[in-house]
Structures are given as structure tokens and as C-alpha cells.
Motif scaffolding. Structure first.
Motif, PDB file in Angstrom:
ATOM      1  N   PRO A   1     -15.433  -4.333  -4.479  1.00 58.12           N
ATOM      2  CA  PRO A   1     -16.321  -4.078  -3.339  1.00 58.12           C
ATOM      3  C   PRO A   1     -15.803  -4.754  -2.071  1.00 58.12           C
ATOM      4  CG  PRO A   1     -17.597  -4.644  -5.286  1.00 58.12           C
ATOM      5  CD  PRO A   1     -16.154  -4.919  -5.616  1.00 58.12           C
ATOM      6  N   LEU A   2     -16.039  -4.141  -0.937  1.00 56.28           N
ATOM      7  CA  LEU A   2     -15.585  -4.682   0.343  1.00 56.28           C
ATOM      8  C   LEU A   2     -16.199  -6.051   0.605  1.00 56.28           C
ATOM      9  CD1 LEU A   2     -15.887  -1.409   2.424  1.00 56.28           C
ATOM     10  CD2 LEU A   2     -13.766  -2.511   1.704  1.00 56.28           C
ATOM     11  N   ILE A   3     -15.383  -6.970   1.121  1.00 56.65           N
ATOM     12  CA  ILE A   3     -15.791  -8.344   1.404  1.00 56.65           C
ATOM     13  C   ILE A   3     -15.525  -8.622   2.882  1.00 56.65           C
ATOM     14  CG2 ILE A   3     -15.498 -10.771   0.725  1.00 56.65           C
ATOM     15  CD1 ILE A   3     -14.102  -9.718  -1.823  1.00 56.65           C
ATOM     16  N   LYS A   4     -16.339  -9.448   3.481  1.00 62.90           N
ATOM     17  CA  LYS A   4     -16.200  -9.753   4.901  1.00 62.90           C
ATOM     18  C   LYS A   4     -14.954 -10.594   5.183  1.00 62.90           C
ATOM     19  CE  LYS A   4     -20.260 -11.590   5.165  1.00 62.90           C
ATOM     20  NZ  LYS A   4     -21.479 -12.274   5.665  1.00 62.90           N
ATOM     21  N   GLY A   5     -14.317 -10.311   6.309  1.00 62.48           N
ATOM     22  CA  GLY A   5     -13.283 -11.174   6.873  1.00 62.48           C
ATOM     23  C   GLY A   5     -12.027 -11.316   6.039  1.00 62.48           C
TER      24      GLY A   5
ATOM     25  N   GLU B   1      -0.646 -10.124  -6.745  1.00 60.88           N
ATOM     26  CA  GLU B   1       0.213 -11.108  -7.397  1.00 60.88           C
ATOM     27  C   GLU B   1      -0.024 -11.158  -8.904  1.00 60.88           C
ATOM     28  OE1 GLU B   1      -0.195 -14.914  -5.545  1.00 60.88           O
ATOM     29  OE2 GLU B   1       0.234 -14.150  -3.550  1.00 60.88           O
ATOM     30  N   LEU B   2      -1.262 -10.897  -9.321  1.00 58.86           N
ATOM     31  CA  LEU B   2      -1.596 -10.934 -10.737  1.00 58.86           C
ATOM     32  C   LEU B   2      -1.342  -9.602 -11.435  1.00 58.86           C
ATOM     33  CD1 LEU B   2      -4.723 -13.202 -10.520  1.00 58.86           C
ATOM     34  CD2 LEU B   2      -2.701 -13.648 -11.912  1.00 58.86           C
ATOM     35  N   GLY B   3      -0.839  -8.611 -10.714  1.00 51.45           N
ATOM     36  CA  GLY B   3      -0.294  -7.443 -11.368  1.00 51.45           C
ATOM     37  C   GLY B   3      -1.205  -6.265 -11.593  1.00 51.45           C
ATOM     38  N   VAL B   4      -2.245  -6.075 -10.771  1.00 50.17           N
ATOM     39  CA  VAL B   4      -3.072  -4.875 -10.945  1.00 50.17           C
ATOM     40  C   VAL B   4      -2.258  -3.618 -10.632  1.00 50.17           C
ATOM     41  CG1 VAL B   4      -5.294  -5.991 -10.494  1.00 50.17           C
ATOM     42  CG2 VAL B   4      -3.989  -4.999  -8.602  1.00 50.17           C
ATOM     43  N   ALA B   5      -2.614  -2.530 -11.296  1.00 47.14           N
ATOM     44  CA  ALA B   5      -1.929  -1.264 -11.057  1.00 47.14           C
ATOM     45  C   ALA B   5      -2.556  -0.487  -9.916  1.00 47.14           C
ATOM     46  CB  ALA B   5      -1.948  -0.415 -12.329  1.00 47.14           C
ATOM     47  N   GLU B   6      -3.880  -0.601  -9.767  1.00 49.90           N
ATOM     48  CA  GLU B   6      -4.595   0.105  -8.710  1.00 49.90           C
ATOM     49  C   GLU B   6      -5.726  -0.772  -8.194  1.00 49.90           C
ATOM     50  OE1 GLU B   6      -6.022   3.967  -9.809  1.00 49.90           O
ATOM     51  OE2 GLU B   6      -4.230   4.446 -10.986  1.00 49.90           O
ATOM     52  N   ILE B   7      -6.006  -0.660  -6.900  1.00 48.04           N
ATOM     53  CA  ILE B   7      -7.147  -1.331  -6.290  1.00 48.04           C
ATOM     54  C   ILE B   7      -8.006  -0.261  -5.631  1.00 48.04           C
ATOM     55  CG2 ILE B   7      -7.936  -3.025  -4.591  1.00 48.04           C
ATOM     56  CD1 ILE B   7      -5.229  -4.434  -4.905  1.00 48.04           C
ATOM     57  N   HIS B   8      -9.259  -0.157  -6.088  1.00 48.78           N
ATOM     58  CA  HIS B   8     -10.195   0.800  -5.501  1.00 48.78           C
ATOM     59  C   HIS B   8     -11.225   0.032  -4.669  1.00 48.78           C
ATOM     60  CE1 HIS B   8      -9.200   4.493  -7.966  1.00 48.78           C
ATOM     61  NE2 HIS B   8      -8.443   3.544  -8.513  1.00 48.78           N
ATOM     62  N   LEU B   9     -11.300   0.359  -3.397  1.00 46.80           N
ATOM     63  CA  LEU B   9     -12.242  -0.293  -2.491  1.00 46.80           C
ATOM     64  C   LEU B   9     -13.595   0.395  -2.616  1.00 46.80           C
ATOM     65  CD1 LEU B   9      -9.858  -0.471   0.586  1.00 46.80           C
ATOM     66  CD2 LEU B   9     -10.142  -2.157  -1.247  1.00 46.80           C
ATOM     67  N   LEU B  10     -14.659  -0.405  -2.760  1.00 42.70           N
ATOM     68  CA  LEU B  10     -15.965   0.166  -3.080  1.00 42.70           C
ATOM     69  C   LEU B  10     -17.051  -0.259  -2.098  1.00 42.70           C
ATOM     70  CD1 LEU B  10     -15.989  -0.504  -6.935  1.00 42.70           C
ATOM     71  CD2 LEU B  10     -15.157   1.530  -5.724  1.00 42.70           C
TER      72      LEU B  10
END
Length: 239
Positions: A84-88, A100-109
Motif C-alpha cells: 500500500p502507498l505510504i507517505k513521503g 534489496e531483499l529480492g522481490v520479483a514484483e512490487i504492486h502499489l495499492l
């Protein structure tokens, strides 16, 4: 170890090539590197290239790739992160560390308690900025395949398309057991927004097959949770 740079174009051994604006400016203007200096290049398609700087001018840097190294340094399982979107700047931190920890995809929610709302040009500029955060993190940590940064979506849509072992971070739940990841080929990890999930959102995730878990009894900040939970998942995989 030579400095690493991302440039999304094909390379060929022995063939000089002018780097794109981003890599050229970093090499020539920021680091003030010179012809003869060694660099490492990766284009996101897998592996990396040893290369030597051939020329540096005001607008571009030309390099000669020499040796291809088939190395990606990716974790053993692909993890899709629902963030989920976070401020700042805390959003930058979450994306940087997840990379850095190796996620394959990041989905912004977007969730009912998400305070950040992005539309139009503002969304485009933020996505461009976050892509650069990902690139810089990969250059630093050694990953050669930057994670995919998906567009901003609703929580409901993310839950609906989730696959593999589905996990949702929720304070007060038990930690995952040592056998939780056995036989798993893909993980979808959903972490909460600032203020946590609304009850109906958590119910929707659980109904869709998400398994709740936590790290102890503490409530982690929205930018801390994905970092801590990803580290915990890799620890479990090693057991």
C-alpha cells in the motif's frame, strides 16, 4: 569489484556502445570516471557484463563490453509484494529494501486507509522516481533483474489476481512455521497500510485464501513490515 550500472539495451562482447543518459551522467558527471576504468553493466534481461570505458564526453559515455557473466543473484522463490502507498520518503525506503531483499514484483495499492492518492502526471512522476529507486538498489546490491513495478491498483484487484502461497501480514497472528513454505513455487505477500487494514479488507483477503501471520506481538510500521517479513521468509527457506 567494479561499479555497477543499469542500462536497458543489449550488449555484445567487443562491440563499443554508447550508454543511455542515466548511466552516462552517473559515470561521467557524478563519479567522473575516465577511459580505461572498469565497470559492470546489466540490462535487466539476466546476467551482467564486464566492460571498460572507452570514451567520456559531455553527453555520453562509450564502453566496450568484454565478458558476459551468467549470474542473477535472485532468491530461490519469486515473491510478489502488495505494498500500500505510504507517505513521503518512507515509501522510497520500503521499495528500496524490498528490492534489496529480492522481490520479483512490487504492486502499489490503494486501500480504504491509504492517505496517499496519486493521479495523472503526479502518478507518472512518482512511478518514474520509484523505478529509479529500484535501479539504484539493484546497482548497489548486485541484483541483475530489477523487480517489476506494477501500476497503482485497488486492494480488491490485487487480492483477486493473487496466486501461489498467499500471505497477509497482520499483528497478533502466529509466526509461520518451519514447514510453511515446503512445496511452494511462488509467494504473494500482502502488507498493511498506515493504520492497518479495515476489517472488511482483511476478511476479503482471508476469504481469498490469504494466510495471516506476524513477527511476534509488535505492530510494525508500514515501511518496516515488508522488509522484516521478507527476511523472515528467506530464513524459513533455509531451514
Amino acid at each position: 569489484m567494479s561499479r555497477r550500472f543499469f542500462d536497458p539495451q543489449p550488449f555484445q562482447a567487443g562491440q563499443p556502445i554508447a550508454l543511455g543518459t542515466g548511466a552516462s551522467q552517473h559515470i561521467g558527471r557524478v563519479l567522473r570516471m575516465a577511459p580505461g576504468d572498469a565497470v559492470t553493466l546489466f540490462n535487466g534481461s539476466g546476467g551482467e557484463w564486464n566492460a571498460v570505458i572507452k570514451a567520456v564526453d559531455k553527453k555520453s559515455v562509450t564502453v566496450t563490453p568484454t565478458v558476459f557473466i551468467d549470474r542473477d543473484r535472485v532468491p530461490p522463490l519469486p515473491v510478489v509484494l502488495g505494498l500500500p502507498l505510504i507517505k513521503g520518503e518512507r515509501m522510497d525506503y520500503a521499495i528500496q529494501k524490498a528490492t534489496e531483499l529480492g522481490v520479483a514484483e512490487i504492486h502499489l495499492l490503494e486501500t480504504s486507509r491509504t492517505e496517499v492518492r496519486l493521479k495523472g502526471d503526479r502518478e507518472s512522476k512518482k512511478r518514474e522516481h520509484w523505478h529509479q529507486v529500484i535501479v539504484s538498489a539493484c546497482e548497489q546490491c548486485g541484483l541483475n533483474r530489477p523487480p517489476r513495478l506494477a501500476g497503482i491498483d485497488t486492494l480488491a484487484a490485487f487480492i483477486d489476481q493473487a496466486s501461489g502461497l498467499r500471505l497477509v501480514a497482520h499483528p497478533g497472528e502466529a509466526p509461520l512455521g518451519a514447514t510453511a513454505l515446503r512445496g511452494t513455487e511462488r509467494i504473494t505477500l500482502l502488507t498493511g497500510p498506515e493504520g492497518g487494514f479495515a476489517p472488511d479488507e482483511l476478511d476479503a483477503a482471508l476469504t481469498a485464501g490469504f494466510q495471516p501471520f506476524a513477527l511476534g506481538e509488535r505492530v510494525l510500521r508500514a515501511e518496516t513490515a515488508p522488509v522484516a517479513l521478507l527476511a523472515a521468509l528467506w530464513t524459513l527457506l533455509d531451514q
